[in-house]
Design an enzyme around this catalytic site. Structure first.
Site, PDB file in Angstrom:
ATOM      1  N   ASN A 125       0.859  -1.192   0.000  1.00  0.00           N
ATOM      2  CA  ASN A 125       0.000   0.000   0.000  1.00  0.00           C
ATOM      3  C   ASN A 125       0.902   1.251   0.000  1.00  0.00           C
ATOM      4  O   ASN A 125       1.721   1.430   0.907  1.00  0.00           O
ATOM      5  CB  ASN A 125      -0.887  -0.053   1.256  1.00  0.00           C
ATOM      6  N   HIS A 148       0.972   6.127   1.972  1.00  0.00           N
ATOM      7  CA  HIS A 148       1.721   7.011   2.865  1.00  0.00           C
ATOM      8  C   HIS A 148       2.910   7.685   2.191  1.00  0.00           C
ATOM      9  O   HIS A 148       3.452   8.644   2.728  1.00  0.00           O
ATOM     10  CB  HIS A 148       2.086   6.283   4.157  1.00  0.00           C
ATOM     11  N   HIS A 158      -5.532   3.777  -1.942  1.00  0.00           N
ATOM     12  CA  HIS A 158      -6.866   4.175  -1.475  1.00  0.00           C
ATOM     13  C   HIS A 158      -7.118   5.610  -1.927  1.00  0.00           C
ATOM     14  O   HIS A 158      -6.467   6.540  -1.452  1.00  0.00           O
ATOM     15  CB  HIS A 158      -6.890   4.062   0.059  1.00  0.00           C
ATOM     16  N   ARG A 164      -6.874  12.997   0.577  1.00  0.00           N
ATOM     17  CA  ARG A 164      -5.825  13.444   1.501  1.00  0.00           C
ATOM     18  C   ARG A 164      -4.463  12.833   1.184  1.00  0.00           C
ATOM     19  O   ARG A 164      -3.449  13.372   1.553  1.00  0.00           O
ATOM     20  CB  ARG A 164      -6.214  13.159   2.948  1.00  0.00           C
ATOM     21  N   GLU A 183      -8.604   0.737  -3.515  1.00  0.00           N
ATOM     22  CA  GLU A 183      -9.467   0.862  -2.329  1.00  0.00           C
ATOM     23  C   GLU A 183     -10.323   2.104  -2.458  1.00  0.00           C
ATOM     24  O   GLU A 183      -9.816   3.185  -2.795  1.00  0.00           O
ATOM     25  CB  GLU A 183      -8.614   1.017  -1.077  1.00  0.00           C
TER      26      GLU A 183
HETATM   27  N1  PXP Z   1      -6.056  -2.889   3.819  1.00  0.00           N
HETATM   28  C1  PXP Z   1      -6.999  -1.919   3.915  1.00  0.00           C
HETATM   29  C2  PXP Z   1      -8.376  -2.239   3.471  1.00  0.00           C
HETATM   30  C3  PXP Z   1      -6.667  -0.626   4.386  1.00  0.00           C
HETATM   31  O1  PXP Z   1      -7.622   0.326   4.454  1.00  0.00           O
HETATM   32  C4  PXP Z   1      -5.335  -0.357   4.740  1.00  0.00           C
HETATM   33  C5  PXP Z   1      -4.951   1.013   5.211  1.00  0.00           C
HETATM   34  O2  PXP Z   1      -5.084   1.920   4.192  1.00  0.00           O
HETATM   35  C6  PXP Z   1      -4.397  -1.394   4.608  1.00  0.00           C
HETATM   36  C7  PXP Z   1      -4.784  -2.644   4.178  1.00  0.00           C
HETATM   37  C8  PXP Z   1      -2.960  -1.186   4.975  1.00  0.00           C
HETATM   38  O3  PXP Z   1      -2.872  -0.895   6.322  1.00  0.00           O
HETATM   39  P1  PXP Z   1      -1.509  -0.382   6.928  1.00  0.00           P
HETATM   40  O4  PXP Z   1      -1.169   0.878   6.208  1.00  0.00           O
HETATM   41  O5  PXP Z   1      -1.816  -0.197   8.371  1.00  0.00           O
HETATM   42  O6  PXP Z   1      -0.485  -1.453   6.672  1.00  0.00           O
END
Ligand code: PXP
Length: 253
Positions: A16, A19, A52, A58, A79
């Site tokens: 993901n 960030h 996402h 944001r 997402e």
């Molecule tokens: N899966 C989903 C559905 C999420 O919303 C997120 C966070 O955006 C993640 C996985 C990944 O989570 P993390 O960033 O805490 O590893």
């Protein structure tokens, strides 16, 4: 392995990149570029990229999604919240997978799983055209039998179990709570699989919490963002991913 059952297949690692966009947006410019991170993750063996697109934009932007769709050779797990705007974006891009998540403007991150059982009809109609467009539909929910049954009834292909309650309890040192939460994930992974759902897990996973989840034979994919991107600040993205992959493989062996 934790049970006698053999893993159903290779455990995929989805990275993901939200960030990276969070850091970029802190200065309002175009550095660091989440697409560069996605490319690096892909080259380092990520099995998929997760992004996402939040209603308030944001972190990930519309242009990031355009770029990811153009550039990626591994699947994009897109997402999004169950809104008409996001549905139109998903139908325009037709990503490999669409993961429906709950979204509240004031939350720091996705806080709970989706309430599928209460919104069954609405969600069934919402996901139908996305599935017809050829996307696999995943629903992000708590390790709760009612929700998993509802996800199955609305025609979801995949359930991503919210690993946050387990991971957060573990990192706060509440090991009894963590064990209880892990037991729920374990039971619900087996239950969802028995209904024919593909089972994924995500949220809050770290080096310390990954192994018991990776060991669950029914779980086919982990989506990990915040910890790996955080760790990448110290050791680089490729080594951070390699360490996570190593722990996943050890747990799966
Ligand atoms: N899966 C989903 C559905 C999420 O919303 C997120 C966070 O955006 C993640 C996985 C990944 O989570 P993390 O960033 O805490 O590893």
């Amino acid at each position: 392995m934790q049970s006698g059952m053999k893993p159903l297949g290779k455990l995929r690692l989805g990275i993901n990149i939200d960030h990276v966009a969070t850091v970029r947006n802190a200065r309002g410019g175009d550095y660091p570029d989440p697409l560069r991170a996605a490319k690096m993750a892909q080259e380092a063996g990520a099995d998929g990229i997760t992004a996402h697109l939040r209603e308030d934009r944001r972190h990930i932007s519309d242009a990031d999604i355009d770029g990811l769709m153009e550039m990626l050779t591994v699947p994009l797990n897109f997402e999004m919240a169950a809104t008409a705007e996001m549905q139109a974006i998903a139908l325009r891009h037709k990503p490999h997978a669409v993961c429906i998540v709950p979204e509240k403007r004031e939350e720091l991150t996705t806080e709970g799983g989706l309430e599928v059982a209460r919104e069954e009809n609405k969600l069934a109609h919402f996901i139908a055209p996305i599935r017809e467009a050829g996307c696999r539909v995943s629903i992000f929910i708590a390790a709760d039998m009612r929700q998993i049954e509802a996800a199955h009834r609305i025609g979801a292909d995949i359930v991503e179990i919210h690993a946050g309650p387990y991971c957060d309890a573990f990192s706060e040192g509440h090991y009894d709570v963590a064990n209880d939460e892990l037991a729920k994930i374990k039971e619900m992974a087996a239950f969802g699989h028995s209904l024919g759902l593909e089972m994924h897990a995500g949220h809050g996973i770290t080096y310390d919490t990954v192994k018991p989840i990776a060991a669950l034979p029914e779980v086919m994919e982990l989506n990990i963002g915040h910890f790996i991107i955080g760790e990448a600040i110290f050791i680089g993205l490729t080594p951070a991913m390699a360490q996570m992959r190593r722990l996943m493989d050890e747990a799966r062996a």
